[in-house]
Design a protein around this motif. Structure first.
Motif, PDB file in Angstrom:
ATOM      1  N   PRO A 284       0.833  -1.207   0.000  1.00  0.00           N
ATOM      2  CA  PRO A 284       0.000   0.000   0.000  1.00  0.00           C
ATOM      3  C   PRO A 284       0.862   1.248   0.000  1.00  0.00           C
ATOM      4  O   PRO A 284       1.988   1.248   0.499  1.00  0.00           O
ATOM      5  N   ARG A 285       0.314   2.304  -0.572  1.00  0.00           N
ATOM      6  CA  ARG A 285       1.035   3.576  -0.647  1.00  0.00           C
ATOM      7  C   ARG A 285       0.295   4.620   0.166  1.00  0.00           C
ATOM      8  O   ARG A 285      -0.934   4.645   0.178  1.00  0.00           O
ATOM      9  N   VAL A 286       1.048   5.490   0.810  1.00  0.00           N
ATOM     10  CA  VAL A 286       0.485   6.595   1.571  1.00  0.00           C
ATOM     11  C   VAL A 286       1.169   7.863   1.091  1.00  0.00           C
ATOM     12  O   VAL A 286       2.399   7.932   1.055  1.00  0.00           O
ATOM     13  N   LYS A 287       0.370   8.860   0.706  1.00  0.00           N
ATOM     14  CA  LYS A 287       0.949  10.119   0.257  1.00  0.00           C
ATOM     15  C   LYS A 287       1.335  10.955   1.474  1.00  0.00           C
ATOM     16  O   LYS A 287       0.518  11.189   2.368  1.00  0.00           O
ATOM     17  N   LEU A 288       2.580  11.378   1.519  1.00  0.00           N
ATOM     18  CA  LEU A 288       3.093  12.172   2.629  1.00  0.00           C
ATOM     19  C   LEU A 288       2.877  13.659   2.358  1.00  0.00           C
ATOM     20  O   LEU A 288       2.550  14.055   1.233  1.00  0.00           O
ATOM     21  N   GLU A 289       3.069  14.472   3.382  1.00  0.00           N
ATOM     22  CA  GLU A 289       2.836  15.909   3.267  1.00  0.00           C
ATOM     23  C   GLU A 289       3.671  16.567   2.182  1.00  0.00           C
ATOM     24  O   GLU A 289       3.239  17.524   1.552  1.00  0.00           O
TER      25      GLU A 289
END
Length: 57
Positions: free
Chosen positions: A33-38
């Motif tokens: 899974p991918r999580v978009k960071l700030e």
């Protein structure tokens, strides 16, 4: 609710003991899974590493 730990691909690769390109490819193929960071980059939830298995050729 607690915020989960998100790792950069290089850090995730180090924890898994594989090359960074293996983790990036798994993210691209949606096996991780991918999580978009700030800052706009992508990371991986730390708990996702437990279920990830590197495919060997």
């Amino acid at each position: 609710m607690t915020e989960q730990e998100v790792l950069l691909p290089a850090e995730a690769a180090q924890r898994l003991g594989v090359a960074t390109r293996v983790v990036v490819q798994a993210m691209y193929e949606r096996r991780l899974p991918r999580v978009k960071l700030e800052d706009g980059t992508l990371g991986i939830p730390a708990d996702a590493l437990d279920s990830f298995h590197v495919q060997t050729a």
